[in-house]
Design a protein around this motif. Structure first.
Motif, PDB file in Angstrom:
ATOM      1  N   LEU A  70       0.834  -1.189   0.000  1.00  0.00           N
ATOM      2  CA  LEU A  70       0.000   0.000   0.000  1.00  0.00           C
ATOM      3  C   LEU A  70       0.876   1.249   0.000  1.00  0.00           C
ATOM      4  CD1 LEU A  70      -2.579  -1.124   2.728  1.00  0.00           C
ATOM      5  CD2 LEU A  70      -2.599  -1.599   0.258  1.00  0.00           C
ATOM      6  N   GLY A  71       0.547   2.181  -0.856  1.00  0.00           N
ATOM      7  CA  GLY A  71       1.266   3.447  -0.925  1.00  0.00           C
ATOM      8  C   GLY A  71       0.577   4.507  -0.083  1.00  0.00           C
ATOM      9  N   ILE A  72       1.278   5.047   0.888  1.00  0.00           N
ATOM     10  CA  ILE A  72       0.740   6.097   1.759  1.00  0.00           C
ATOM     11  C   ILE A  72       1.196   7.456   1.221  1.00  0.00           C
ATOM     12  CG2 ILE A  72       0.714   7.047   4.090  1.00  0.00           C
ATOM     13  CD1 ILE A  72       1.512   4.211   5.090  1.00  0.00           C
ATOM     14  N   VAL A  73       0.238   8.290   0.903  1.00  0.00           N
ATOM     15  CA  VAL A  73       0.542   9.671   0.516  1.00  0.00           C
ATOM     16  C   VAL A  73       0.089  10.554   1.671  1.00  0.00           C
ATOM     17  CG1 VAL A  73       0.244  11.479  -1.200  1.00  0.00           C
ATOM     18  CG2 VAL A  73       0.166   9.076  -1.911  1.00  0.00           C
ATOM     19  N   THR A  74       1.024  11.259   2.271  1.00  0.00           N
ATOM     20  CA  THR A  74       0.731  11.957   3.531  1.00  0.00           C
ATOM     21  C   THR A  74       0.895  13.461   3.408  1.00  0.00           C
ATOM     22  OG1 THR A  74       1.336  12.183   5.871  1.00  0.00           O
ATOM     23  CG2 THR A  74       3.103  11.556   4.344  1.00  0.00           C
ATOM     24  N   SER A  75       0.018  14.176   4.091  1.00  0.00           N
ATOM     25  CA  SER A  75       0.100  15.636   4.167  1.00  0.00           C
ATOM     26  C   SER A  75       0.594  16.081   5.544  1.00  0.00           C
ATOM     27  CB  SER A  75      -1.269  16.255   3.885  1.00  0.00           C
ATOM     28  OG  SER A  75      -2.220  15.803   4.839  1.00  0.00           O
ATOM     29  N   PHE A  76       1.288  15.203   6.246  1.00  0.00           N
ATOM     30  CA  PHE A  76       1.748  15.529   7.598  1.00  0.00           C
ATOM     31  C   PHE A  76       2.610  16.784   7.617  1.00  0.00           C
ATOM     32  CE2 PHE A  76       5.551  15.370  10.320  1.00  0.00           C
ATOM     33  CZ  PHE A  76       4.939  15.677  11.527  1.00  0.00           C
ATOM     34  N   ASN A  77       2.292  17.686   8.504  1.00  0.00           N
ATOM     35  CA  ASN A  77       3.242  18.661   9.039  1.00  0.00           C
ATOM     36  C   ASN A  77       2.774  18.996  10.446  1.00  0.00           C
ATOM     37  OD1 ASN A  77       1.660  21.256   9.104  1.00  0.00           O
ATOM     38  ND2 ASN A  77       1.565  20.902   6.889  1.00  0.00           N
ATOM     39  N   ASP A  78       3.664  19.457  11.284  1.00  0.00           N
ATOM     40  CA  ASP A  78       3.256  19.675  12.675  1.00  0.00           C
ATOM     41  C   ASP A  78       3.064  21.149  13.019  1.00  0.00           C
ATOM     42  OD1 ASP A  78       5.862  20.531  12.920  1.00  0.00           O
ATOM     43  OD2 ASP A  78       6.491  18.908  14.254  1.00  0.00           O
ATOM     44  N   ALA A 107       4.687   6.639   0.158  1.00  0.00           N
ATOM     45  CA  ALA A 107       5.000   6.908  -1.247  1.00  0.00           C
ATOM     46  C   ALA A 107       5.553   8.309  -1.428  1.00  0.00           C
ATOM     47  CB  ALA A 107       3.744   6.732  -2.096  1.00  0.00           C
ATOM     48  N   GLY A 108       5.055   9.242  -0.614  1.00  0.00           N
ATOM     49  CA  GLY A 108       5.532  10.613  -0.723  1.00  0.00           C
ATOM     50  C   GLY A 108       4.684  11.544   0.123  1.00  0.00           C
ATOM     51  N   GLY A 109       5.106  12.777   0.171  1.00  0.00           N
ATOM     52  CA  GLY A 109       4.381  13.792   0.926  1.00  0.00           C
ATOM     53  C   GLY A 109       3.852  14.877   0.020  1.00  0.00           C
ATOM     54  N   VAL A 110       2.814  15.548   0.468  1.00  0.00           N
ATOM     55  CA  VAL A 110       2.249  16.677  -0.264  1.00  0.00           C
ATOM     56  C   VAL A 110       2.201  17.875   0.670  1.00  0.00           C
ATOM     57  CG1 VAL A 110       0.849  15.131  -1.691  1.00  0.00           C
ATOM     58  CG2 VAL A 110      -0.179  16.180   0.336  1.00  0.00           C
ATOM     59  N   PRO A 111       2.268  19.082   0.124  1.00  0.00           N
ATOM     60  CA  PRO A 111       2.146  20.259   0.994  1.00  0.00           C
ATOM     61  C   PRO A 111       0.734  20.390   1.533  1.00  0.00           C
ATOM     62  CG  PRO A 111       2.149  20.917  -1.304  1.00  0.00           C
ATOM     63  CD  PRO A 111       2.446  19.444  -1.282  1.00  0.00           C
ATOM     64  N   ALA A 112       0.620  21.003   2.668  1.00  0.00           N
ATOM     65  CA  ALA A 112      -0.691  21.247   3.268  1.00  0.00           C
ATOM     66  C   ALA A 112      -0.648  22.633   3.892  1.00  0.00           C
ATOM     67  CB  ALA A 112      -1.001  20.192   4.322  1.00  0.00           C
ATOM     68  N   LEU A 128      -5.511  28.361  -3.507  1.00  0.00           N
ATOM     69  CA  LEU A 128      -6.274  27.541  -4.449  1.00  0.00           C
ATOM     70  C   LEU A 128      -5.353  26.709  -5.321  1.00  0.00           C
ATOM     71  CD1 LEU A 128      -8.988  26.677  -5.612  1.00  0.00           C
ATOM     72  CD2 LEU A 128      -8.870  28.638  -7.166  1.00  0.00           C
ATOM     73  N   PHE A 129      -4.262  27.301  -5.778  1.00  0.00           N
ATOM     74  CA  PHE A 129      -3.350  26.562  -6.652  1.00  0.00           C
ATOM     75  C   PHE A 129      -2.558  25.507  -5.885  1.00  0.00           C
ATOM     76  CE2 PHE A 129      -3.425  30.488  -9.516  1.00  0.00           C
ATOM     77  CZ  PHE A 129      -4.439  29.964 -10.296  1.00  0.00           C
ATOM     78  N   SER A 130      -2.560  25.582  -4.562  1.00  0.00           N
ATOM     79  CA  SER A 130      -1.928  24.497  -3.809  1.00  0.00           C
ATOM     80  C   SER A 130      -2.634  23.173  -4.086  1.00  0.00           C
ATOM     81  CB  SER A 130      -1.911  24.802  -2.310  1.00  0.00           C
ATOM     82  OG  SER A 130      -3.181  24.603  -1.703  1.00  0.00           O
ATOM     83  N   ARG A 131      -3.926  23.236  -4.431  1.00  0.00           N
ATOM     84  CA  ARG A 131      -4.655  22.011  -4.786  1.00  0.00           C
ATOM     85  C   ARG A 131      -4.030  21.329  -5.995  1.00  0.00           C
ATOM     86  NH1 ARG A 131     -10.367  23.121  -7.062  1.00  0.00           N
ATOM     87  NH2 ARG A 131      -9.020  23.481  -8.863  1.00  0.00           N
ATOM     88  N   ILE A 159      -6.431  20.077   0.439  1.00  0.00           N
ATOM     89  CA  ILE A 159      -5.628  18.858   0.519  1.00  0.00           C
ATOM     90  C   ILE A 159      -6.423  17.655   0.049  1.00  0.00           C
ATOM     91  CG2 ILE A 159      -4.365  17.296   2.033  1.00  0.00           C
ATOM     92  CD1 ILE A 159      -4.657  20.961   2.938  1.00  0.00           C
ATOM     93  N   VAL A 160      -7.643  17.485   0.536  1.00  0.00           N
ATOM     94  CA  VAL A 160      -8.450  16.326   0.129  1.00  0.00           C
ATOM     95  C   VAL A 160      -8.781  16.374  -1.364  1.00  0.00           C
ATOM     96  CG1 VAL A 160     -10.725  15.242   0.386  1.00  0.00           C
ATOM     97  CG2 VAL A 160      -9.342  15.757   2.410  1.00  0.00           C
ATOM     98  N   PRO A 161      -9.291  17.495  -1.893  1.00  0.00           N
ATOM     99  CA  PRO A 161      -9.515  17.517  -3.343  1.00  0.00           C
ATOM    100  C   PRO A 161      -8.236  17.273  -4.143  1.00  0.00           C
ATOM    101  CG  PRO A 161     -10.683  19.327  -2.306  1.00  0.00           C
ATOM    102  CD  PRO A 161      -9.811  18.718  -1.247  1.00  0.00           C
ATOM    103  N   GLY A 162      -7.113  17.851  -3.713  1.00  0.00           N
ATOM    104  CA  GLY A 162      -5.862  17.647  -4.435  1.00  0.00           C
ATOM    105  C   GLY A 162      -5.407  16.203  -4.411  1.00  0.00           C
ATOM    106  N   LEU A 163      -5.466  15.566  -3.238  1.00  0.00           N
ATOM    107  CA  LEU A 163      -5.111  14.148  -3.145  1.00  0.00           C
ATOM    108  C   LEU A 163      -5.989  13.307  -4.066  1.00  0.00           C
ATOM    109  CD1 LEU A 163      -4.717  13.815   0.732  1.00  0.00           C
ATOM    110  CD2 LEU A 163      -2.901  13.371  -0.928  1.00  0.00           C
ATOM    111  N   LEU A 164      -7.280  13.594  -4.057  1.00  0.00           N
ATOM    112  CA  LEU A 164      -8.210  12.784  -4.850  1.00  0.00           C
ATOM    113  C   LEU A 164      -7.992  12.996  -6.340  1.00  0.00           C
ATOM    114  CD1 LEU A 164     -10.454  10.756  -4.669  1.00  0.00           C
ATOM    115  CD2 LEU A 164     -12.070  12.619  -4.236  1.00  0.00           C
TER     116      LEU A 164
END
Length: 603
Positions: A70-78, A107-112, A128-131, A159-164
């Motif tokens: 399974l590939g995990i794509v995460t938007s983690f930041n603290d 699998a990788g990270g995305v900005p949030a 908006l363009f972050s999506r 984040i959710v629309p961009g991931l999807l």
């Protein structure tokens, strides 16, 4: 199962018919990817060895193809409260995967980014363009061909629309979103709103304002108002892309951990059986369910932009006319702040998504025959999870525990969903009626025209807006400056309204589910930069906004007017990096994306 309401059926059929060519091209591509696309068995030895070199105790299983990976794509930041809980998720998910003979890799990270942090600041022009950036980052993460299923860790606005959108380019694989949950309730939202308006009037200090904000946003999890982030979670449930009831369990609890475990087990099973790939799950019915849920619960107007964008990524065409007609068919059954007093935790305690799903299914307003990845039967989403010892169990939820917050579809707050398409010689725009008192649905007043929200705030402080007024804020669309939210305007316009003035906002910019009370025609298309009508309005023009009739008009001959001068592009805070996106962005009704048109042209 109750028969589907004829109005919902007709709108769905229209979307299906309109989407046939683009949907066919998308599904053909996904079938091709399933048959000949990159997978572990098709990687060269050198490619493959790179992919498992650092996999630790999972290395042997991944190498010998023992079970799905399974590939995990995460938007983690603290820095952001909603995404901070994801720090520990990958390690937990790897353990959960091993329990069912699977493996998992990040699998990788995305900005949030957080609109709450950037509201009214230069960084909001990137929002908006972050999506699109998130969608591109998701595609890069999954491009290695190492994965049999996709677990998306994301929860907030873009984040959710961009991931999807990104994951849909790998729609031959099964996929689930794994939420983190809302923070516990803090300072009451009405009190927070009172302090904000007091500060706008000069009756509260900055220290008092900061104290109120810190008491509202005080811990890990999403903000508890019903804005874009929590509307995301509602939509993912009604699209079947969570395990049932995952949306609003609190972070850091045993229940939340067991829901994450259930998601991993479910995704592994789908990958083994090659069932319910994302491309089949996100079909026209799922898109309509998302829109129905948005309208029924009074969710964020930002999704009038995100739903068309998500749909386009799956080859589906939905527009604001469809959403407007769905709104006429769907009753408003929830009053969650800013449309009510209670927050999302109160909503969840009153029955939450299980109750919403049950009553909408009973009324024939949802497609209950989805190929939902999260459960074998969509009816499972009409249940709420709880722990029985260490075991996760689900209970039916057929009654609201708070009728001031959540009602049955047969006894709603309003007979319609309260998201209105308004149109006329000023273009097409969205008016969120459900957030506005009915006596304010019609406003006709002279225009006061501005090119940015700071100028509006200045005019307010100088007393120049102490009158009946329609505030027009233009050059705020995707091509002009990235379409920032204009949330900074809510307190001063609310103060003017409380003084007894008839006030409205008309803009080609965005407002969110956190905004309400003041009548607003938002997301105006075409935007001013594209020589839209707003570019020709001048101070004093009489503007009429009517939520009853759907009017958005100015009493002036705009054709005889020159276009207002276009403000120069803003520089700094990285905004210049996004110039190429602004130059090619679609309008809001098509999703406000710089990427989707190019993607469609390639198919």
């Amino acid at each position: 199962m109750t028969k589907l309401d004829s109005r919902i059926a007709a709108i769905t059929d229209r979307i299906i018919e309109r989407s046939k060519p683009s949907r066919r091209r998308y599904l053909d591509l996904m079938r091709d990817q399933a048959e000949v696309g990159m997978t572990r068995p098709r990687l060269s030895c050198g490619n493959f060895a790179h992919g498992f070199a650092a996999a630790g105790e999972d290395k042997d299983a991944i190498r010998h193809l023992r079970g799905p990976n399974l590939g995990i794509v995460t938007s983690f930041n603290d820095m952001l409260s909603a995404h901070q809980p994801y720090e520990r998720y990958p390690a937990q998910m790897k353990l959960f995967a091993r329990e069912v003979g699977a493996t998992a890799q990040v699998a990788g990270g995305v900005p949030a980014m957080c609109d709450g942090v950037t509201q009214g600041q230069p960084g909001m022009d990137l929002s908006l363009f972050s999506r699109d950036v998130i969608a591109l980052s998701t595609a890069i993460s999954l491009s290695h061909g190492m994965f049999d299923g996709i677990a998306m860790l994301g929860i907030c606005d873009k984040i959710v629309p961009g991931l999807l959108i990104g994951a849909l380019r790998f729609g031959h694989l099964p996929a689930l979103l794994v939420p983190g949950g809302p923070m516990p309730s803090g300072l009451a939202n009405k009190e927070k709103q009172r302090v904000r308006q007091a500060f706008a009037k000069g009756e509260a200090t900055k220290a008092e304002l900061l104290e109120a904000e810190a008491a509202s946003y005080h811990g890990a999890g999403t903000c508890t108002f019903y804005g874009t982030a929590n509307s995301n979670q509602m939509m993912m449930e009604l699209m079947g892309l969570h395990v049932p009831g995952a949306a609003f369990a609190l972070p850091g609890t045993g229940l939340r951990q067991q829901l994450t475990r259930a998601a991993v087990h479910r995704l592994a099973a789908l990958a083994v059986d090659k069932r319910r790939p994302l491309a089949e799950a996100v079909d026209e019915r799922a898109i309509v369910n998302a829109a129905v849920g948005l309208l029924a619960t009074g969710g964020s107007t930002n999704h009038a932009i995100h739903i068309p964008a998500i749909a386009r990524a799956a080859g589906i065409r939905i527009d604001w006319t469809d959403i407007d007609e769905l709104s006429a068919a769907v009753p408003l059954i929830a009053r969650v702040y800013p449309n009510g007093v209670g927050d999302v935790n109160d909503f969840h305690a009153a029955g939450g998504m299980a109750f919403v799903t049950d009553t909408l299914l009973e009324a024939g307003l949802l497609h209950g025959d989805l190929a939902a990845p999260g459960a074998d039967d969509f009816a499972a989403f009409a249940t709420n999870p709880r722990l029985d010892g260490d075991a996760l169990v689900w209970d039916e939820t057929k009654a609201s525990k708070d009728l001031a917050l959540l009602r049955h579809a047969h006894d709603p707050f309003l007979p319609d969903g309260g998201m209105k398409l308004v149109s006329g010689n000023l273009g097409r725009a969205i008016f969120k009626l459900s957030a506005v008192a009915k006596e304010r649905w019609t406003i006709e007043a002279p225009a006061a025209v501005f090119e940015d929200q700071d100028s509006v705030v200045t005019a307010f402080k100088e007393g120049r807006l102490d009158r009946d007024v329609v505030v027009v804020v233009r050059f705020q669309g995707p091509r002009a400056n990235g379409m920032p939210e204009l949330h900074k305007l809510t307190p001063p316009l609310g103060v003017l309204q409380d003084k007894g003035f008839n006030v409205a906002l008309v803009t080609d910019g965005r407002m969110s589910g956190a905004s309400g009370k003041v009548p607003a025609a938002i997301h105006c298309c075409p935007e001013a930069l594209n020589d839209g009508p707003l570019a020709h309005v001048v101070d004093g023009d009489i503007v009429r906004l009517c939520g009853h009739s759907g009017e958005l008009d100015v009493k002036a001959d705009l054709a005889t007017r020159p276009r207002a001068a276009v403000p120069p592009p803003a520089l700094g805070t990285g905004r210049e990096l996004f110039g190429f996106m602004r130059a090619t962005a679609d309008d809001a009704e098509h999703g406000g994306s710089a990427m989707l048109h190019a993607m469609e042209s390639a198919l």
